[in-house]
Design a protein around this motif. Sequence first.
Motif, short mmCIF file in Angstrom:
data_model
loop_
_atom_site.label_atom_id
_atom_site.label_comp_id
_atom_site.label_asym_id
_atom_site.label_seq_id
_atom_site.Cartn_x
_atom_site.Cartn_y
_atom_site.Cartn_z
N VAL A 64 0.84 -1.19 0.00
CA VAL A 64 0.00 0.00 0.00
C VAL A 64 0.88 1.25 0.00
CG1 VAL A 64 -1.80 1.29 1.23
CG2 VAL A 64 -1.89 -1.21 1.14
N LYS A 65 1.95 1.24 0.79
CA LYS A 65 2.87 2.39 0.84
C LYS A 65 3.47 2.67 -0.54
CE LYS A 65 5.78 2.82 4.41
NZ LYS A 65 6.67 2.39 5.53
N LYS A 66 3.84 1.61 -1.22
CA LYS A 66 4.44 1.75 -2.55
C LYS A 66 3.44 2.38 -3.52
CE LYS A 66 6.94 -1.08 -5.90
NZ LYS A 66 7.27 -2.44 -6.29
N LYS A 67 2.20 1.90 -3.50
CA LYS A 67 1.16 2.44 -4.39
C LYS A 67 0.79 3.87 -3.98
CE LYS A 67 0.61 -1.30 -6.86
NZ LYS A 67 1.26 -1.38 -8.17
N PHE A 68 0.81 4.14 -2.68
CA PHE A 68 0.49 5.47 -2.16
C PHE A 68 1.50 6.50 -2.70
CE2 PHE A 68 0.80 8.83 1.07
CZ PHE A 68 -0.54 9.16 1.26
N LYS A 69 2.77 6.10 -2.77
CA LYS A 69 3.83 7.02 -3.23
C LYS A 69 3.77 7.26 -4.74
CE LYS A 69 7.04 5.97 0.50
NZ LYS A 69 8.15 5.10 0.90
N ASP A 70 3.20 6.32 -5.48
CA ASP A 70 3.10 6.47 -6.93
C ASP A 70 1.85 7.29 -7.27
OD1 ASP A 70 2.83 6.23 -9.66
OD2 ASP A 70 2.84 4.04 -9.71
N LYS A 71 2.05 8.57 -7.52
CA LYS A 71 0.93 9.50 -7.74
C LYS A 71 0.06 9.13 -8.94
CE LYS A 71 2.19 12.64 -4.57
NZ LYS A 71 2.95 11.78 -3.69
N ARG A 72 0.64 8.40 -9.90
CA ARG A 72 -0.12 8.03 -11.10
C ARG A 72 -1.05 6.85 -10.83
NH1 ARG A 72 4.82 6.91 -14.66
NH2 ARG A 72 5.32 6.12 -12.61
N PHE A 73 -0.73 6.05 -9.81
CA PHE A 73 -1.56 4.89 -9.49
C PHE A 73 -2.82 5.34 -8.76
CE2 PHE A 73 -3.06 1.48 -6.80
CZ PHE A 73 -3.19 0.46 -7.72
N ALA A 74 -3.99 4.90 -9.25
CA ALA A 74 -5.28 5.30 -8.64
C ALA A 74 -5.26 6.80 -8.35
CB ALA A 74 -5.56 4.48 -7.38
N ALA A 75 -4.99 7.56 -9.39
CA ALA A 75 -4.79 9.02 -9.25
C ALA A 75 -6.01 9.73 -8.66
CB ALA A 75 -4.44 9.62 -10.61
N GLY A 76 -7.18 9.12 -8.79
CA GLY A 76 -8.39 9.73 -8.23
C GLY A 76 -8.49 9.64 -6.72
N CYS A 77 -7.64 8.84 -6.10
CA CYS A 77 -7.65 8.70 -4.63
C CYS A 77 -6.69 9.74 -4.05
CB CYS A 77 -7.22 7.30 -4.22
SG CYS A 77 -8.32 6.00 -4.82
N SER A 78 -7.24 10.73 -3.37
CA SER A 78 -6.45 11.86 -2.88
C SER A 78 -5.52 11.46 -1.73
CB SER A 78 -7.37 12.98 -2.42
OG SER A 78 -6.63 13.97 -1.74
N ARG A 79 -4.23 11.57 -2.00
CA ARG A 79 -3.23 11.30 -0.95
C ARG A 79 -3.32 12.35 0.15
NH1 ARG A 79 -3.36 7.93 -5.31
NH2 ARG A 79 -1.48 6.67 -5.51
N ASP A 80 -3.64 13.59 -0.22
CA ASP A 80 -3.76 14.66 0.78
C ASP A 80 -4.87 14.37 1.77
OD1 ASP A 80 -1.66 16.09 -0.28
OD2 ASP A 80 -2.92 17.42 -1.47
N VAL A 81 -6.01 13.90 1.26
CA VAL A 81 -7.14 13.58 2.14
C VAL A 81 -6.76 12.43 3.07
CG1 VAL A 81 -9.49 12.61 2.19
CG2 VAL A 81 -8.94 14.49 0.64
N ILE A 82 -6.07 11.41 2.54
CA ILE A 82 -5.66 10.28 3.36
C ILE A 82 -4.69 10.75 4.46
CG2 ILE A 82 -4.40 8.07 3.36
CD1 ILE A 82 -5.54 7.69 0.43
N ARG A 83 -3.75 11.61 4.08
CA ARG A 83 -2.79 12.16 5.08
C ARG A 83 -3.53 12.98 6.14
NH1 ARG A 83 0.18 13.62 0.71
NH2 ARG A 83 1.89 12.22 0.26
N GLN A 84 -4.41 13.87 5.69
CA GLN A 84 -5.18 14.69 6.64
C GLN A 84 -6.01 13.81 7.57
OE1 GLN A 84 -7.71 17.59 4.65
NE2 GLN A 84 -6.07 18.06 3.21
N GLY A 85 -6.59 12.74 7.00
CA GLY A 85 -7.41 11.83 7.81
C GLY A 85 -6.60 11.18 8.91
N ALA A 86 -5.39 10.72 8.57
CA ALA A 86 -4.52 10.11 9.58
C ALA A 86 -4.18 11.13 10.66
CB ALA A 86 -3.25 9.57 8.92
N GLU A 87 -3.86 12.35 10.25
CA GLU A 87 -3.52 13.42 11.22
C GLU A 87 -4.68 13.71 12.15
OE1 GLU A 87 -2.17 16.80 8.93
OE2 GLU A 87 -0.52 15.61 8.06
#
Length: 196
Positions: free
Chosen positions: A140-163
């Motif tokens: 999951v970490k590897k896919k999370f770092k690849d911005k092109r993979f599942a590009a519609g899934c916002s990494r910022d929202v996931i980060r904010q959610g964890a915070e």
Amino acid sequence: MKSRISREEALALLQKYNKEAFHIQHGLTVEGTMRWYAKESGYGEEEDYWGIVGLLHDIDFELYPEEHCIKAPELLREAGVGEDMIYSICSHGYGICCDLEPKHEMEKILFAADELTGLICAAALMRPSKSVMDMEVSSVKKKFKDKRFAAGCSRDVIRQGAERLGWDLNELFEKTIFAMRSCESQIRDEMEKMGL
């Protein structure tokens, strides 16, 4: 927190406004994930509430993508859904498409896990097993770092959610994988019964 709509009514409501298998499966996945989190977080007596919020969180997205979380209250009120549940459902769009801030732990978990379940589902489809049962945090970490993979899934929202939850990403990833494992076979069975 009490739901004023049964699980059966909630599923019928989801299907009324969502016809695409992808959207129905996503609703079922977030429902199952939220049910696991309810029990894991010490809110077992509210499992139905958490689950129904997860099931209905994208009620308006297929038909009204430009009005996501704006159209939802109207559709939910028509079905007799209570205002507390409407708030919980719409708060997952905070800062994206609405200004209802996630306050309760359940709302914060929904905010964090919604986008992440999409990323994990996409990652699972790339595996030979097509399953989360053998998914690891490192994948999951590897896919999370690849911005092109599942590009519609916002990494910022996931980060904010964890915070918001006071968790690091590893904790959020691990718990959400466990949550998704808990419901994967049930969702497959339910989708088959619906002919999807």
